[in-house]
Write a protein that holds these residues in place. Structure first.
Motif, short mmCIF file in Angstrom:
data_model
loop_
_atom_site.label_atom_id
_atom_site.label_comp_id
_atom_site.label_asym_id
_atom_site.label_seq_id
_atom_site.Cartn_x
_atom_site.Cartn_y
_atom_site.Cartn_z
N ALA A 76 0.83 -1.21 0.00
CA ALA A 76 0.00 0.00 0.00
C ALA A 76 0.86 1.26 0.00
CB ALA A 76 -0.92 0.00 1.21
N CYS A 77 0.26 2.33 -0.55
CA CYS A 77 0.98 3.60 -0.64
C CYS A 77 0.07 4.72 -0.13
CB CYS A 77 1.37 3.86 -2.09
SG CYS A 77 2.28 5.39 -2.34
N SER A 79 0.15 8.86 0.49
CA SER A 79 0.99 10.00 0.11
C SER A 79 0.19 11.29 0.09
CB SER A 79 1.63 9.74 -1.26
OG SER A 79 0.62 9.56 -2.25
N GLU A 93 -2.52 -3.43 -2.74
CA GLU A 93 -1.87 -2.47 -3.64
C GLU A 93 -2.55 -1.11 -3.57
OE1 GLU A 93 0.79 -3.30 -5.39
OE2 GLU A 93 0.74 -5.42 -4.79
N THR A 94 -3.25 -0.89 -2.50
CA THR A 94 -4.05 0.32 -2.31
C THR A 94 -3.22 1.59 -2.36
OG1 THR A 94 -5.60 -0.90 -0.94
CG2 THR A 94 -5.58 1.47 -0.67
N ARG A 95 -3.89 2.66 -2.86
CA ARG A 95 -3.29 4.00 -2.82
C ARG A 95 -4.26 4.96 -2.16
NH1 ARG A 95 -2.12 6.29 -8.24
NH2 ARG A 95 -0.88 7.78 -7.04
N TYR A 97 -4.25 9.01 -1.25
CA TYR A 97 -3.41 10.18 -1.52
C TYR A 97 -4.23 11.46 -1.61
CZ TYR A 97 -4.61 8.92 -6.40
OH TYR A 97 -5.28 8.59 -7.56
N ASP A 111 -6.72 -3.27 -5.09
CA ASP A 111 -6.15 -2.20 -5.90
C ASP A 111 -6.97 -0.92 -5.77
OD1 ASP A 111 -3.87 -3.43 -7.39
OD2 ASP A 111 -5.43 -4.83 -7.99
N GLU A 113 -8.45 2.76 -4.65
CA GLU A 113 -7.85 4.08 -4.49
C GLU A 113 -8.82 5.00 -3.77
OE1 GLU A 113 -6.09 5.92 -7.88
OE2 GLU A 113 -5.22 4.07 -8.62
N TYR A 115 -8.85 9.15 -2.86
CA TYR A 115 -8.07 10.36 -3.09
C TYR A 115 -8.96 11.58 -3.17
CZ TYR A 115 -9.13 9.29 -8.05
OH TYR A 115 -9.75 8.99 -9.25
#
Length: 311
Positions: A76-77, A79, A93-95, A97, A111, A113, A115
């Protein structure tokens, strides 16, 4: 006392920024002193207080912050100016941000997201390839998955489910035990609630409301000031812009089930049957004389009503 340190000798480059592996200095939660975790840009990314931790190959950078008892793991990311806190879990693999927040006991995985200025909280679960963004709010026991999208100022809460390739956006509100799926779109200032289902290629928009046990599916369109509720079934290529565009009847001579007539396409929905009045009567007589006589009466009644309405 600090709970972790940055390992300056163990770093990676991520989006042009150096991230450092973290190492626990004390025991807490399931983390033991000496255990290494994921990567952060600096100490502002992971609180030195609480039980928050970054595991595996997960990465936290920019002005993002993980705090409370939150966990970020696997690949995971997190940011930008994102925040992950409370008992939240972000993994796979999540994002997460931009200025998005994930908190409470929310779970974001796969996966997915999150944001923009989106908020995911409560016991919400976002997974698959789902995306939550803009100013969307997703909370409660909601599940959003598949290729689903929730965005703009949309709000999904309660025990709702949004999945498949469904879209919920604009100022739409979806809540209670509703289900939005397939290629369905719900947008505008609509409300879909109670145990309603919207699916297939159906669209619900404008100031429309769909609720109770209603179903909207096929290529149907429900919009403007329309309210679809009760046991109504709006399907096919029906076009519903107000409450007078469909009629709900009840079979009180045998099954007790409801059936629906939609004016725009002059079609009848009776259980799995969907067709014209003549087709309905023919099929009903094949079932029984009683059924045929009753459905024939209703079909003739509707024809007479439309003759009066059309002058």
């Amino acid at each position: 006392m600090k709970k972790y340190e940055l390992l300056k000798t163990d770093s990676i480059q991520h989006c042009g920024v150096t991230l450092y592996r973290i190492k626990a200095l004390i025991d807490f939660s399931d983390v033991k002193a000496g255990q290494v975790g994921g990567y952060v840009e600096n100490e502002r990314n992971l609180s030195q207080e609480g039980k928050a931790w970054v595991y595996g190959e997960a990465r936290v950078s920019g002005n993002a912050r993980v705090s409370g008892n939150a966990r970020v793991s696997r690949n995971a990311c997190v940011s930008g100016n994102a925040r992950v806190y409370g008992e939240a879990r972000v993994y796979g693999e999540t994002r997460v941000y931009d200025s998005a927040h994930v908190y409470g006991e929310a779970r974001v995985s796969g996966d997915a997201e999150v944001y923009g200025d989106a908020r995911v909280y409560g016991n919400a679960c976002i997974y698959g390839n789902a995306c939550i963004y803009d100013d969307a709010r997703v909370y409660g026991k909601v599940r959003v998955c598949g290729e689903a999208r929730v965005y703009d100022d949309a709000c999904v809460f309660g025990d709702a489910r949004v999945y498949g390739d469904a879209r919920v956006y604009g100022g739409a509100c979806v809540y209670d035990s509703t289900r939005i799926y397939g290629n369905a779109e719900v947008y505008g200032d609509t409300r879909v609630y109670s145990d309603a289902h919207v699916y297939d290629n159906a669209w619900v928009f404008g100031d429309a409301q769909v609720y109770d046990q209603a179903r909207v599916y096929g290529d149907a369109r429900v919009y403007d000031d329309a309210w679809v509720y009760g046991e109504a079934r709006i399907s096919g290529n029906a076009d519903i812009k107000n409450e007078t565009d469909y009629i709900l009847f009840k079979n009180n001579w045998s099954s007790g089930r409801f059936f629906t007539y939609t004016k725009s396409n002059k079609m009848w929905r009776v259980g799995c049957f969907h067709g014209t009045g003549d087709e309905l009567v023919k099929k009903a007589y094949e079932d029984s004389q009683l059924s045929g006589d009753h459905y024939k009466l209703y079909v003739e009644l509707v024809k007479k009503m439309e003759e009066i309405e059309n002058g």
